[in-house]
Design a protein around this motif. Structure first.
Motif, PDB file in Angstrom:
ATOM      1  N   GLY A   1       0.889  -1.279  -0.079  1.00 31.53           N
ATOM      2  CA  GLY A   1      -0.123  -0.194  -0.212  1.00 31.53           C
ATOM      3  C   GLY A   1       0.944   1.125  -0.017  1.00 31.53           C
ATOM      4  N   ILE A   2       0.195   2.388  -0.217  1.00 31.63           N
ATOM      5  CA  ILE A   2       0.996   3.758   0.093  1.00 31.63           C
ATOM      6  C   ILE A   2       1.088   4.043   1.371  1.00 31.63           C
ATOM      7  CG2 ILE A   2       0.688   6.076  -0.653  1.00 31.63           C
ATOM      8  CD1 ILE A   2      -0.080   5.651  -3.259  1.00 31.63           C
ATOM      9  N   ASP A   3       2.502   4.321   1.893  1.00 24.58           N
ATOM     10  CA  ASP A   3       2.363   4.827   3.116  1.00 24.58           C
ATOM     11  C   ASP A   3       1.729   6.145   3.319  1.00 24.58           C
ATOM     12  OD1 ASP A   3       3.565   5.714   5.432  1.00 24.58           O
ATOM     13  OD2 ASP A   3       5.406   4.626   5.414  1.00 24.58           O
ATOM     14  N   PHE A   4       1.001   6.035   4.273  1.00 28.30           N
ATOM     15  CA  PHE A   4       0.171   7.490   4.577  1.00 28.30           C
ATOM     16  C   PHE A   4       1.221   8.533   4.849  1.00 28.30           C
ATOM     17  CE2 PHE A   4      -0.361   5.024   8.210  1.00 28.30           C
ATOM     18  CZ  PHE A   4       0.197   5.593   9.359  1.00 28.30           C
ATOM     19  N   LEU A   5       2.347   8.465   5.570  1.00 28.06           N
ATOM     20  CA  LEU A   5       3.332   9.223   5.867  1.00 28.06           C
ATOM     21  C   LEU A   5       3.878   9.953   4.427  1.00 28.06           C
ATOM     22  CD1 LEU A   5       5.360   7.941   8.954  1.00 28.06           C
ATOM     23  CD2 LEU A   5       3.633   9.584   8.797  1.00 28.06           C
ATOM     24  N   VAL A   6       4.255   8.979   3.746  1.00 25.54           N
ATOM     25  CA  VAL A   6       4.555   9.690   2.107  1.00 25.54           C
ATOM     26  C   VAL A   6       3.482  10.632   1.917  1.00 25.54           C
ATOM     27  CG1 VAL A   6       5.086   9.123  -0.231  1.00 25.54           C
ATOM     28  CG2 VAL A   6       6.057   7.614   1.787  1.00 25.54           C
ATOM     29  N   ALA A   7       2.283  10.208   1.671  1.00 29.68           N
ATOM     30  CA  ALA A   7       0.961  10.999   1.351  1.00 29.68           C
ATOM     31  C   ALA A   7       1.120  12.625   2.138  1.00 29.68           C
ATOM     32  CB  ALA A   7       0.014  10.503   1.309  1.00 29.68           C
ATOM     33  N   ILE A   8       1.149  12.383   3.510  1.00 25.06           N
ATOM     34  CA  ILE A   8       0.874  13.473   4.013  1.00 25.06           C
ATOM     35  C   ILE A   8       2.084  14.437   4.002  1.00 25.06           C
ATOM     36  CG2 ILE A   8       0.953  14.432   6.621  1.00 25.06           C
ATOM     37  CD1 ILE A   8      -0.384  11.968   7.617  1.00 25.06           C
ATOM     38  N   VAL A   9       3.193  14.001   3.979  1.00 26.21           N
ATOM     39  CA  VAL A   9       4.470  14.989   4.048  1.00 26.21           C
ATOM     40  C   VAL A   9       4.522  15.526   2.404  1.00 26.21           C
ATOM     41  CG1 VAL A   9       6.835  15.284   4.011  1.00 26.21           C
ATOM     42  CG2 VAL A   9       5.605  13.791   5.642  1.00 26.21           C
TER      43      VAL A   9
ATOM     44  N   THR B   1      -5.682  17.243  13.682  1.00 26.62           N
ATOM     45  CA  THR B   1      -5.835  16.036  14.479  1.00 26.62           C
ATOM     46  C   THR B   1      -5.664  14.783  13.531  1.00 26.62           C
ATOM     47  OG1 THR B   1      -8.137  16.819  14.309  1.00 26.62           O
ATOM     48  CG2 THR B   1      -7.095  16.906  16.632  1.00 26.62           C
ATOM     49  N   ALA B   2      -6.206  15.260  12.174  1.00 27.68           N
ATOM     50  CA  ALA B   2      -5.862  14.161  11.195  1.00 27.68           C
ATOM     51  C   ALA B   2      -4.439  13.808  11.190  1.00 27.68           C
ATOM     52  CB  ALA B   2      -6.455  14.468   9.826  1.00 27.68           C
ATOM     53  N   VAL B   3      -3.621  14.666  11.397  1.00 24.88           N
ATOM     54  CA  VAL B   3      -2.330  14.431  11.315  1.00 24.88           C
ATOM     55  C   VAL B   3      -1.801  13.574  12.551  1.00 24.88           C
ATOM     56  CG1 VAL B   3       0.050  15.239  11.017  1.00 24.88           C
ATOM     57  CG2 VAL B   3      -1.753  16.206   9.798  1.00 24.88           C
ATOM     58  N   LEU B   4      -2.344  14.399  13.720  1.00 22.55           N
ATOM     59  CA  LEU B   4      -1.949  13.372  14.943  1.00 22.55           C
ATOM     60  C   LEU B   4      -2.359  12.181  14.759  1.00 22.55           C
ATOM     61  CD1 LEU B   4      -2.655  16.119  17.500  1.00 22.55           C
ATOM     62  CD2 LEU B   4      -0.413  15.386  16.991  1.00 22.55           C
ATOM     63  N   LEU B   5      -3.507  11.868  14.303  1.00 22.78           N
ATOM     64  CA  LEU B   5      -3.959  10.303  14.008  1.00 22.78           C
ATOM     65  C   LEU B   5      -2.968   9.543  13.233  1.00 22.78           C
ATOM     66  CD1 LEU B   5      -6.309   8.400  14.309  1.00 22.78           C
ATOM     67  CD2 LEU B   5      -7.035   8.891  11.906  1.00 22.78           C
ATOM     68  N   ALA B   6      -2.262  10.297  12.351  1.00 27.82           N
ATOM     69  CA  ALA B   6      -1.292   9.609  11.514  1.00 27.82           C
ATOM     70  C   ALA B   6      -0.201   9.119  12.456  1.00 27.82           C
ATOM     71  CB  ALA B   6      -0.794  10.492  10.401  1.00 27.82           C
ATOM     72  N   VAL B   7       0.115  10.238  13.338  1.00 28.89           N
ATOM     73  CA  VAL B   7       1.249   9.840  14.402  1.00 28.89           C
ATOM     74  C   VAL B   7       0.890   8.396  15.173  1.00 28.89           C
ATOM     75  CG1 VAL B   7       2.518  10.493  16.491  1.00 28.89           C
ATOM     76  CG2 VAL B   7       1.607  12.306  14.834  1.00 28.89           C
ATOM     77  N   LEU B   8      -0.260   8.346  15.687  1.00 26.66           N
ATOM     78  CA  LEU B   8      -0.625   7.347  16.452  1.00 26.66           C
ATOM     79  C   LEU B   8      -0.651   5.958  15.585  1.00 26.66           C
ATOM     80  CD1 LEU B   8      -3.768   8.807  18.262  1.00 26.66           C
ATOM     81  CD2 LEU B   8      -1.664   8.041  19.522  1.00 26.66           C
ATOM     82  N   LEU B   9      -1.325   5.990  14.323  1.00 23.96           N
ATOM     83  CA  LEU B   9      -1.196   4.877  13.484  1.00 23.96           C
ATOM     84  C   LEU B   9       0.306   4.704  13.134  1.00 23.96           C
ATOM     85  CD1 LEU B   9      -4.216   5.421  11.231  1.00 23.96           C
ATOM     86  CD2 LEU B   9      -3.941   4.112  13.095  1.00 23.96           C
ATOM     87  N   ALA B  10       1.355   5.416  12.859  1.00 23.20           N
ATOM     88  CA  ALA B  10       2.567   5.191  12.770  1.00 23.20           C
ATOM     89  C   ALA B  10       3.177   4.301  13.967  1.00 23.20           C
ATOM     90  CB  ALA B  10       3.381   6.549  12.280  1.00 23.20           C
ATOM     91  N   LEU B  11       2.897   4.729  14.843  1.00 25.20           N
ATOM     92  CA  LEU B  11       3.216   4.097  16.148  1.00 25.20           C
ATOM     93  C   LEU B  11       2.599   2.748  16.626  1.00 25.20           C
ATOM     94  CD1 LEU B  11       3.478   7.110  18.355  1.00 25.20           C
ATOM     95  CD2 LEU B  11       5.365   5.922  17.626  1.00 25.20           C
ATOM     96  N   ASN B  12       1.539   2.280  15.660  1.00 17.86           N
ATOM     97  CA  ASN B  12       0.868   1.054  15.726  1.00 17.86           C
ATOM     98  C   ASN B  12      -0.009   0.967  17.060  1.00 17.86           C
ATOM     99  OD1 ASN B  12       0.728  -1.085  14.199  1.00 17.86           O
ATOM    100  ND2 ASN B  12       3.058  -1.523  14.692  1.00 17.86           N
TER     101      ASN B  12
END
Lengths: 511, 143
Positions: free
Chosen positions: A205-213, A335-346
């Motif tokens: 899949g596409i890494d959401f961090l790549v998309a966000i940055v 907060t969507a970006v903060l959600l990404a933080v949480l998901l990145a940390l599993n």
């Protein structure tokens, strides 16, 4: 009382030297990013996620660092509003209205200090609101089954554009685009590859961090390239006198009722889906103007006009964390970006987070309190230092932003392919901004797509493929109803609200 | 006009997405609705939104003049090039080049732009590699 003891445990987690140092670093970086035009809370946090991730920080320390950046950026946004009449980020827009006139009268220092105190009040009490409200919301959320969750996700997308959205079709388009991107990769439930076109890189899949940055940070660089010479900050640079940097007691006292009211307003705006910090500060300012502006001083450097939007937007920032932590559904871009933080940390946010990882939740909340006190302590005496940061011209700043984005993404995977995908997202972000397509629903779609689909499929597996299962309970019916109203209402109201926000701004800038 | 073009692109995208979804090979074991249903819903939403763009477009956005577009185009090309040469040339060299180029195009005079490029590159290297220990791309010279 259970809450207080949890909070005490949270403080025990947060009060280590490493975490305090991270909170301090986050507050400093956040304030600077918030102050710089072009960098705001969302892209500031976005650039730092991959870094926190690759540095191998644990879940709680990374969260502490990044939420300190989030709160810090909320504080920092006001600095350029007051000094340059350019909002450092969107929520700080309303602060220009009275902050800049105060600065023109030589009271910049007072305006900065007052807005610092106002930010503190808003954020501090909103964090208490978070402490009290989130666990209640968790109790409701525990009743949710897959069908309700699917409805809740739909609600989040439907209301994300917010009351001020001018074109709901574009919000829907953006959300669907994000969801579509999330579908790329191997299907979690049956293991078949989808939309990968034989490209092995895409199987994960596409890494959401790549998309966000790419969408948030890199596209900003392209925007700056586009508007190179029209940059207005050069003209006003440096000639502002700061004046005294401590507010007088009488001025603070005159603002106390304002701060009280706008904390409540801002917090509610933050909690409700589809409002967020920008609307929080707008509502706070207009309500205060209606209530206390008897002599018509608002817009001409009234301290209450500085306190109102700042309290409002910081309270909203705290309020926005409630649905994000308790339901796992963010209501705003940051907060969507903060959600990404949480998901990145599993870590999957939502009601179970409070049960399974209480140390993360309460450590985070304690960190918010600590960060707030730090920000107040940093912002009043050191405001002169932060104003100097504004003198860094974009021609030096933007390359640094771009390169740090590359470093972060490369650090995660070490692959050139991801960097190219990120550049692709940067271009996409620029084009979509031009076309007025909001970027936040895309991010949210990429983040929540798989979760949303698996809830849909689970609900329909339980019902054996009967689609009416989605509207089978009062809870889900209510959620659907809110979603539909939230989506349809802006079509009729959006233009009016936007026009009002615009006219109030122009009224002021026209002087 | 721009919105109409977006609408056409959106419609083709929806069609393409739906066709690709139809071509997904389903495995013999599957759940009630399978891996295709949600993608179909998504492509329906994209298609509906695109129809709205086609029939009631927003006012035209202010597109930059051609030279500005070219400017952005070059910056994109440089970014792609950067991603491509990064593993070949190593972090310090490629980053100096890319940051210097961007700074030059954002209005720094050529010579100072070289300094900005090298400064950015070395600065990031010192902070992230030497202090924080992040792994950056290593070229033939080890940096």
């Amino acid at each position: 009382m259970e809450i207080l003891s949890s909070l005490g445990d949270g403080f025990a987690v947060a009060l280590t030297w490493q975490n305090l140092a991270l909170a301090l670093l986050g507050c400093l970086l956040g304030t600077i990013m918030g102050a710089l035009p072009g960098l705001g809370p969302s892209n500031g946090v976005a650039i730092l996620i991959p870094l926190a991730f690759t540095l191998g920080l644990g879940a709680t320390p990374s969260l502490i660092l990044l939420t300190s950046v989030y709160y810090g950026a909320m504080y920092g946004g006001r600095i350029s509003s007051i000094l340059l009449n350019i909002p450092g980020d969107e929520p700080a827009m309303m602060t220009c209205l009275d902050g800049y006139p105060m600065a023109q009268q030589g009271r910049a220092g007072e305006a900065l200090a007052l807005s610092g105190v106002a930010s503190f009040v808003g954020a501090f009490f909103a964090t208490w609101g978070l402490v009290l409200l989130a666990p209640q919301l968790v109790k409701v959320a525990l009743l949710f089954g897959p069908a309700e969750y699917f409805a809740l996700f739909t609600l989040a997308f439907a209301t994300l554009g917010g009351v001020a959205s001018s074109n709901q079709a574009k919000s829907a388009f953006a959300a669907a685009l994000g969801l579509g991107l999330a579908m790329i990769g191997v299907d979690q439930q049956t293991g078949v590859p989808r939309f990968t076109f034989g490209e092995v890189h895409l199987y994960d899949g596409i890494d959401f961090l790549v998309a966000i940055v790419g969408l948030f940070a890199l596209s900003e660089v392209f925007v700056f390239l586009e508007h190179r010479e029209t940059d207005p900050s050069k003209a006003t640079e440096g000639k502002m006198t700061i004046g005294r940097i401590y507010p007088t007691w009488s001025m603070l006292k005159s603002c106390i009722p304002t701060m009280g009211r706008t904390t409540v307003l801002g917090f509610i705006a933050g909690v409700l889906p589809g409002a967020g910090a920008s609307l929080g500060s707008f509502i706070s300012y207009s309500v205060e103007k209606r209530l206390v502006d008897k002599e018509g001083t608002f817009g001409k450097g009234d301290p209450r006009g500085v306190a109102a939007p700042e309290t409002g937007n910081n309270a909203a920032a705290g309020g926005a964390l409630v649905p994000m932590l308790a339901l796992g559904v963010p209501g705003s871009g940051t907060t969507a970006v903060l959600l990404a933080v949480l998901l990145a940390l599993n870590i999957t946010p939502g009601p179970l987070l409070f049960q399974n990882n209480p140390d993360v939740v309460w450590g985070l909340i304690a960190a918010l309190f600590i960060g707030n006190v730090m920000l107040l302590a940093l912002n009043i005496p050191m405001v002169g230092l932060f104003t100097r940061v504004l003198l860094v011209p974009p021609r030096i700043l933007m390359p640094v932003v771009a390169m740090i984005s590359f470093v972060g993404i490369y650090g995660i995977s070490g692959s050139s392919f991801d960097l190219m995908v990120m550049v692709g997202f940067g271009v996409l972000g620029w084009v979509l901004r031009k076309l007025d397509v909001p970027l936040v629903p895309i991010i949210l779609g990429v983040l929540l797509g798989n979760e949303m689909e698996s809830n849909l499929r689970r609900a329909l597996s339980i019902s054996n493929g009967d689609w009416f299962a989605l509207v089978d309970s009062w809870l889900s019916l209510t959620l659907w109803a809110i979603a539909i109203v939230g989506f349809v209402l802006p079509i009729f109201l959006g233009h009016a609200v936007r026009r009002k926000m615009k006219s109030e701004q122009e009224e002021m800038i026209g002087d | 006009m721009s919105d109409r073009i977006l609408g056409v692109i959106g419609l083709s995208l929806a069609l393409f997405f739906a066709v690709s979804a139809a071509l997904i090979q389903e495995s013999f074991m599957t759940d009630a609705i399978g891996p295709k249903a949600f993608p179909y819903i998504i492509s329906a939403v994209v298609a509906l939104a695109s129809l709205v763009f086609l029939f009631s477009p927003d006012p035209e956005p202010a597109w930059p003049a051609f030279n500005r577009l070219a400017e952005i185009g070059f910056a994109v090309a440089v970014s792609f090039l950067y991603a491509w040469v990064l593993p070949e040339l190593g972090f310090l060299i490629s980053t100096s080049l890319a940051a210097g180029y961007l700074s030059w195009r954002l209005g720094t005079a050529p010579l100072p732009a070289v300094a900005v490029g090298v400064g950015t590159s070395v600065g990031i290297y010192v902070v992230f590699r030497l202090i924080l220990g992040l792994s950056l791309a290593e070229g033939p010279f080890g940096f």
